[in-house]
Design an enzyme around this catalytic site. Structure first.
Site, PDB file in Angstrom:
ATOM      1  N   HIS A 116       0.869  -1.181   0.000  1.00  0.00           N
ATOM      2  CA  HIS A 116       0.000   0.000   0.000  1.00  0.00           C
ATOM      3  C   HIS A 116       0.907   1.233   0.000  1.00  0.00           C
ATOM      4  O   HIS A 116       2.003   1.205   0.566  1.00  0.00           O
ATOM      5  CB  HIS A 116      -0.844  -0.058   1.276  1.00  0.00           C
ATOM      6  CG  HIS A 116      -1.941   0.951   1.374  1.00  0.00           C
ATOM      7  ND1 HIS A 116      -1.733   2.244   1.793  1.00  0.00           N
ATOM      8  CD2 HIS A 116      -3.267   0.857   1.122  1.00  0.00           C
ATOM      9  CE1 HIS A 116      -2.887   2.896   1.803  1.00  0.00           C
ATOM     10  NE2 HIS A 116      -3.840   2.088   1.397  1.00  0.00           N
ATOM     11  N   ASP A 126       2.989  -4.260   8.088  1.00  0.00           N
ATOM     12  CA  ASP A 126       1.766  -3.480   7.940  1.00  0.00           C
ATOM     13  C   ASP A 126       0.592  -4.444   8.116  1.00  0.00           C
ATOM     14  O   ASP A 126       0.294  -5.237   7.230  1.00  0.00           O
ATOM     15  CB  ASP A 126       1.762  -2.840   6.549  1.00  0.00           C
ATOM     16  CG  ASP A 126       0.433  -2.194   6.197  1.00  0.00           C
ATOM     17  OD1 ASP A 126      -0.503  -2.233   7.020  1.00  0.00           O
ATOM     18  OD2 ASP A 126       0.339  -1.658   5.079  1.00  0.00           O
ATOM     19  N   LYS A 167     -10.757  -0.434   9.969  1.00  0.00           N
ATOM     20  CA  LYS A 167     -10.917  -1.637   9.136  1.00  0.00           C
ATOM     21  C   LYS A 167     -11.220  -2.862   9.998  1.00  0.00           C
ATOM     22  O   LYS A 167     -11.367  -3.963   9.482  1.00  0.00           O
ATOM     23  CB  LYS A 167      -9.642  -1.895   8.329  1.00  0.00           C
ATOM     24  CG  LYS A 167      -9.346  -0.815   7.296  1.00  0.00           C
ATOM     25  CD  LYS A 167      -8.135  -1.175   6.437  1.00  0.00           C
ATOM     26  CE  LYS A 167      -7.493   0.042   5.809  1.00  0.00           C
ATOM     27  NZ  LYS A 167      -8.083   0.448   4.528  1.00  0.00           N
TER      28      LYS A 167
HETATM   29  C1  LIG Z   1      -2.483  -2.835   3.467  1.00  0.00           C
HETATM   30  C2  LIG Z   1      -2.853  -1.470   3.976  1.00  0.00           C
HETATM   31  N1  LIG Z   1      -1.928  -0.743   4.630  1.00  0.00           N
HETATM   32  C3  LIG Z   1      -2.198   0.477   5.118  1.00  0.00           C
HETATM   33  C4  LIG Z   1      -3.431   1.052   4.952  1.00  0.00           C
HETATM   34  C5  LIG Z   1      -3.641   2.437   5.481  1.00  0.00           C
HETATM   35  O1  LIG Z   1      -4.557   2.479   6.537  1.00  0.00           O
HETATM   36  P1  LIG Z   1      -5.100   3.896   7.002  1.00  0.00           P
HETATM   37  O2  LIG Z   1      -5.620   4.580   5.769  1.00  0.00           O
HETATM   38  O3  LIG Z   1      -6.205   3.597   7.944  1.00  0.00           O
HETATM   39  O4  LIG Z   1      -3.988   4.647   7.628  1.00  0.00           O
HETATM   40  C6  LIG Z   1      -4.430   0.324   4.269  1.00  0.00           C
HETATM   41  C7  LIG Z   1      -5.782   0.859   4.052  1.00  0.00           C
HETATM   42  O5  LIG Z   1      -6.022   1.918   3.525  1.00  0.00           O
HETATM   43  C8  LIG Z   1      -4.120  -0.952   3.778  1.00  0.00           C
HETATM   44  O6  LIG Z   1      -5.038  -1.670   3.109  1.00  0.00           O
END
Ligand SMILES: Cc1ncc(COP(=O)(O)O)c(C=O)c1O
Ligand SMILES: Cc1ncc(COP(=O)(O)O)c(C=O)c1O
Lengths: 427, 130, 427, 130
Positions: free
Chosen positions: A140, A218, A244
């Site tokens: 991500h 992550d 999530k």
């Molecule tokens: C694999 C992964 N890492 C990190 C994130 C980032 O999470 P957030 O937007 O809640 O900080 C997400 C979701 O957006 C994700 O799916």
């Protein structure tokens, strides 16, 4: 039909051994009672954010109507109660993920802030020119861009583990990178938010440590659907996000080893994270508060505690079994649908509850828009994973992703809606 | 009959007008829709203060492709000064379908890239928050 | 008794011209209906955090039960509605504070994160060795420590405006500092969270600009109780926090000039703040999203919008008049109480709804603890303002602070509780 | 009669035992309660493996001052090894009043500073989260 996945409460889920019956669970989620244009909501965008059970909403309300107060520095009774609720949220996170110490648990806004904290506080202090940071092509953006920034600031190099055609990372490539001896940190996702791939993170961390590298995982997509044991995984840093995992927006968790946190400079500075403030310099509070500057997202931490209670009561093994069965059923149905191609691991075995797909001749945006006409909410996007999109040779995918409250009927609705979309474009 | 995916939209999507490249041109630009990563490029040939020729290239959703295709038919022959100041309203009216806030950028990407090519200025036509 | 301050709804507030009658307002705040040990809650810790009206709680619930979804990248209808609600929160903030552009409004976790964003993104890039940053001796740690850190990173110098005995800052000293010509930034609080001093921020910003310096104003205590007009104040950066302004925890606002934001590197990086992500580098999204990495505190922004609607309906001028009257009444009652000494401006005129005091021979902690026995919640602390404590020659103060729902009876309860505390220590 | 502010607490607060300074000493330390900024210093003289003399200085609330005063009476004469390992339970029992979570650090500051002086190790006795 081979899989009978919690289709109704009369016909309880066999495939996933669950006994919880997702139909029952749906009753706990008020938004799922909504009808849009007279039809029920089919929510398949859980990898973006999940819905919240009534218990979480009740906890937020209880907090605001019975306890609301600022924490830590307050002596009056409200502040005592609020402090207790807030710090219990931390203890609850520790227990849920089998971590060892409350002081290693830092509340952040989300996974993104957690990773930035590490990249900025650890990365900019400890990375050196010539160091390698290993990420993967399935990360991500939140686990890429902070490392690009840290690399630019320090002269470290960013390297990518390739993604194989079956959606997995190669441990051989990891070993080859590690063998060069200049890897400072390995930063990888536990579960891919696009492919669903479940990476063998305990093994990866083990190999990183053997090569003298640190490991950040992550866990944004893992905590909501797997039994995550932080002691077993043994990562130096593990970041995830509450929204999530049935929790409120605006709260996440960074778990980190205390020895590292002790060496790291603070990230944000201000109230609550200091011991003393002199005119020209300051000293820091103990862990974990050294990394929690300013008024925290107090209500959200308390709400996250309730989300954890709810997940725990369902049982993460049950949730995993249920979503696994749903994923298998979805792969089966989609494979049998004309004009659909699938991304990610071919079987549901090593895969979380996420299915990315493409419809021939229809852009993912149009797919999502047309599915929305049938009340089916999926995501069409690069999913904040542009490097992976390039690897897959697309600009975006359509993605259905599951929560514990999804049922086979949701998948059936998805397939029907896909067929209807195809008719519009063929018509 | 779908509100958004009307026959003429799908027709333009499947057979976009003026797609391709103009290796010899006076202006060009390239833009990305951050929402989805869709990309669109344009080349423009000017003659007598008018757009003499124009080609788009890239890929995107039905809305963005149809918008580019329909816009191209209007733009060719238009005075440069006029083309450079077209706003979101023009594009949305031309499209003639109800575009939601989220899909707005899909509808406006082609206009954005044209404005960028003609004026060097790359903001969204009629951005929210201005 | 000279002041009749919204004592009951039958006896409406005259002094403060309000017509709203704080007793009526109390009905909107469920936590104020609570009885503790059979007696009503007397909440006088509003400078730490305020209570939330039912309208804010209803909005949070509505968001979670009808709209909850991730924003910006979603095409389906829930995501459209959620995006609309989230971005309307931004528009609402802009209107409320008379700012010009939505793109100049960045959502943060709170004032602390807002100031850190400026200190790290602007400060570390643009401050140079030899530059001066001016703060004051009455700043909250959140407007000191980030500048210490930025100064340490860049070689800039931190200078303090002194606080006079009447609790004011000297504009002459400001001019003298500015006259040296090396001041890059003036960072001052709008309203002191300890003394209540209302600083003449429009004038200060004007002088800073004339001297070629930028100005950051910490509005954490101002937005909840004054009519704040960002166009009139004209600060380059203005940071505040939602939880002190009847809003949810976990959300704040940084208002900043677009030209500056355009020049500044991103602060946190990850999803939503990028345009494109290549393997080794990325480009940024437009304002304001360039500074909003990761999933935002969506529900909290929507809730903050409801808090603003509520404040707006009461009218900030009315709130100010009401709190001003309450403050005057409190100063009068406390001055007439033996063994009490007061900090801050002697009159309520240039002072917000905050009264710090000391009881002879009783440590502030013990004051707060004993008052809590009478259900009176005040704060006893250094209030995250250790430099100011040193200036005042104390380690902590006791502090009562008001919200729109406080009434004269709350002040009476405070005075009674103080007298009871004195009896315990004398007895 | 108040639970917390019992006569003996107020008495120790108003007339703390063993407050002052010991310019000649074997160990010393200085600690701050981050909650409120209260400060406490200690000097300790050792003889024959025991605390021969000890003085606190600083200021704080009734709880922290009474705790220091009461602790000082127990500590003088105690074996150093024993004093260095006293835990939160010892202090809270000695105080004999119900201390809330928020005031815990007030009650434990004196023990913390003594441990710091004797062992060089400055964590809170029985920290939450360990
Ligand atoms: C694999 C992964 N890492 C990190 C994130 C980032 O999470 P957030 O937007 O809640 O900080 C997400 C979701 O957006 C994700 O799916
Ligand atoms: C004057 C002032 N500035 C900044 C802050 C910090 O606000 P927050 O803790 O919500 O970030 C506060 C309150 O704690 C304050 O009173």
């Amino acid at each position: 039909m081979k899989h009978v996945v919690c289709r109704t409460s009369e016909e309880p889920c066999q495939e996933c051994l669950v006994g919880f019956g997702a139909e029952k669970i749906r009753e706990d989620f008020p938004i799922l009672w909504t009808k849009v244009h007279g039809k029920p909501l089919v929510y398949l965008d859980n990898a973006a954010t999940t819905q919240k059970p009534q218990a979480v909403l009740d906890t937020l309300m209880r907090y605001y109507t019975e306890e609301n107060s600022n924490v830590h520095r307050g002596v009056h009774f409200l502040s005592q109660v609020a402090t207790q609720s807030y710090e219990s949220g931390r203890t609850r996170v520790r227990q849920f993920l089998n971590a060892s110490h409350d002081r290693e648990i830092i509340f952040t806004r989300g996974a993104t802030e957690g990773i930035n904290l590490v990249a900025q506080s650890y990365g900019r202090k400890h990375l050196r020119a010539g160091d390698e940071v290993i990420v993967s092509a399935m990360e991500h953006h939140s686990n890429i861009v902070p490392w690009q920034q840290a690399a630019a600031a320090t002269g470290a190099q960013l390297r990518y583990l390739e993604v194989a055609d079956d959606g997995t990372l190669s441990l051989e490539q990891l070993d080859a990178e590690l063998a060069r001896g200049d890897v400072a940190l390995v930063a990888l996702t536990h579960v891919s938010n696009v492919l669903g791939t479940i990476n063998p993170v305990a093994e990866i961390v083990h190999r990183a440590h053997d090569a003298g590298a640190l490991a950040l995982i992550d866990g944004a997509q893992a905590v909501p659907q797997l039994e995550v044991d932080l002691t077993a995984i043994d990562a130096d840093f593990y970041a995830w996000t509450g929204h999530k995992a049935l929790g409120p927006t605006g709260v996440g968790v960074l778990h980190a080893r205390a020895e590292l946190l002790e060496q790291m400079p603070p990230f944000l500075s201000g109230g609550d994270m200091i011991a003393t403030v002199e005119a020209q310099s300051s000293s820091w509070n103990e862990l974990p508060w050294k990394f929690e500057a300013g008024t925290s997202m107090i209500a959200q931490v308390v709400g996250l505690g309730a989300a954890i209670d709810y997940l725990d009561a369902l049982g993460m093994a049950n949730i995993r079994a249920h979503e696994h069965a749903l994923t298998a059923y979805t792969l089966e149905r989609l494979s049998a649908t004309d004009g659909v191609s699938l991304f990610g691991p071919p079987s549901a075995e090593h895969r979380g509850g996420v299915v990315s797909f493409a419809l021939e001749g229809i852009h993912p945006h149009d797919v999502a828009e047309l599915l929305s006409r049938s009340n089916v909410c999926i995501r069409a996007s690069h999913h904040c994973a542009q490097p992976l999109m390039r690897r897959l040779g697309v600009v975006a995918t359509a993605r259905a992703s599951f929560g514990p409250y999804n049922v086979a009927a949701d998948v059936d609705a998805l397939i029907e809606a896909i067929e209807r979309a195809q008719e519009v474009f063929e018509g | 009959m779908d509100d958004l995916y009307r026959d003429f939209i799908l027709e333009h999507y499947k057979r976009p007008r003026n797609f391709g490249e103009l290796p010899e041109h006076d202006h060009d630009a390239h833009e990305v829709n951050p929402l989805c990563g869709d990309e669109l490029g344009v080349q423009i040939v000017i003659a007598d203060g008018r757009i003499a020729d124009l080609r788009f290239q890239g890929h995107g959703c039905a809305i963005s492709q149809a918008a580019a295709s329909m816009a191209s038919e209007e733009l060719i022959g238009m005075e440069v000064d006029e083309a450079a100041t077209l706003d979101a309203g023009w594009m949305l009216e031309l499209l003639g379908i109800p575009v939601s806030a989220t899909r707005r950028k899909c509808a406006l990407l082609s206009l954005k890239v044209v404005r960028h090519a003609l004026t060097g200025e790359g903001s969204w036509p009629g951005d929210p928050g201005n």
